[in-house]
Design an enzyme around this catalytic site. Structure first.
Site, PDB file in Angstrom:
ATOM      1  N   HIS A  60      -6.310 -18.354  15.536  1.00 35.19           N
ATOM      2  CA  HIS A  60      -5.019 -17.901  16.052  1.00 35.19           C
ATOM      3  C   HIS A  60      -4.190 -19.046  16.603  1.00 35.19           C
ATOM      4  O   HIS A  60      -4.681 -19.838  17.413  1.00 35.19           O
ATOM      5  CB  HIS A  60      -5.218 -16.851  17.146  1.00 35.19           C
ATOM      6  N   HIS A 105      -4.997  -8.494  11.241  1.00 37.29           N
ATOM      7  CA  HIS A 105      -3.837  -7.612  11.374  1.00 37.29           C
ATOM      8  C   HIS A 105      -3.183  -7.362  10.028  1.00 37.29           C
ATOM      9  O   HIS A 105      -3.441  -8.067   9.046  1.00 37.29           O
ATOM     10  CB  HIS A 105      -2.811  -8.245  12.309  1.00 37.29           C
ATOM     11  N   HIS A 117       2.345  -9.717  10.369  1.00 35.21           N
ATOM     12  CA  HIS A 117       2.939 -10.903   9.778  1.00 35.21           C
ATOM     13  C   HIS A 117       1.958 -11.503   8.779  1.00 35.21           C
ATOM     14  O   HIS A 117       0.802 -11.076   8.713  1.00 35.21           O
ATOM     15  CB  HIS A 117       3.299 -11.953  10.849  1.00 35.21           C
TER      16      HIS A 117
END
Length: 266
Positions: A60, A105, A117
């Site tokens: 991340h 995600h 995204h």
């Protein structure tokens, strides 16, 4: 057994706002602890299933979210970004028996997560691979396929899990949250960790070969940029064709070449 874990934060239960994903913000600290808990739970499940080596990629943002001190002793943690085209699965190779994604995600353009995204939240409208909208899961699952490593478990939002179930129903998925507009509905933090541990152990004790992904014979990748200037600049990359003010297309029979293109243009 040698296991690889790639961890993101936008698919962690409770994470709802971009400010919660930014290391420089005060509300990041409590949510990154949950990221650590879910990664730790995956490690515990893997160890119960017989894993002897676990490599974790903090995938991340800066790649510097997870505190190495909270992880089991027999794990290794990749922090930061090397620049290798494998990106969120850096150092993955044929020696690994299984790959898992934690906290992943939905793709850009999806309504399944307010934080949806693909790779670059601020610059990319979408990425398509052979006509299919690509998530970060798909991009890196194909990377795993180039080194013949099966994807056995994915946790994240409900929309992503539904996408994966259509892609390969043998991959174990666990939805810890669901997006509704600009909100999320997340399960209890402790329950998320408990069930992650249980589901990872079960997944790794299953038939891993069923989770292998077959690469297409060739690739046509379309990237849609928010800014037309980026599309124009990207059009000079070898093999790229600009098809509209904001969109480019790249074709190749080599997925590694596709990953190199994404690394430079996204």
């Amino acid at each position: 057994m040698k296991v690889y874990i790639s961890a993101d934060i936008e698919g962690i239960t409770g994470v709802t706002s971009w400010s919660e994903t930014d290391k420089g913000n005060a509300d990041h600290s409590s949510l990154v602890k949950q990221m650590e808990e879910e990664v730790n739970a995956a490690c515990r499940g893997a160890l119960k299933a017989g894993a002897e080596e676990i490599l974790i990629k903090d995938a991340h943002d800066s790649g510097r979210n997870i505190d190495p001190a909270v992880l089991p002793r027999n794990t290794k943690l990749i922090r930061g970004w090397s620049g290798h085209p494998f990106s969120m699965v850096q150092e993955l190779d044929e020696s690994f028996d299984a790959l898992m994604f934690i906290g992943y995600h939905s793709r850009s353009g999806s309504g399944a997560n307010p934080l949806s995204h693909t790779m670059n939240a601020h610059a990319i409208n979408y990425i398509k691979i052979n006509g299919t909208y690509a998530s970060e899961f798909l991009i890196h699952a194909y990377a795993a396929a180039t080194v013949d490593v099966p994807v056995v478990f994915v946790s994240g939002d409900k929309g992503l899990c539904e996408e994966i179930n259509k892609f390969n129903e043998n991959i174990s998925t666990f939805a810890v949250k669901e997006g509704v507009g600009n909100s999320t509905i997340g399960i209890n933090s402790n329950l998320a960790a408990q069930l992650t541990e249980e589901k990872v152990e079960e997944a790794l004790k299953g038939n891993l070969s069923l989770c292998k992904i077959k690469l297409p014979d060739s690739f046509e990748v379309e990237i849609s940029y928010v800014n037309h200037i980026k599309a124009y600049k990207a059009s000079f990359y070898p093999g790229v064709k600009q098809i509209s003010p904001t969109n480019i297309v790249y074709k190749s029979r080599s997925y590694f070449d596709v990953l190199c293109m994404i690394s430079f243009l996204v």
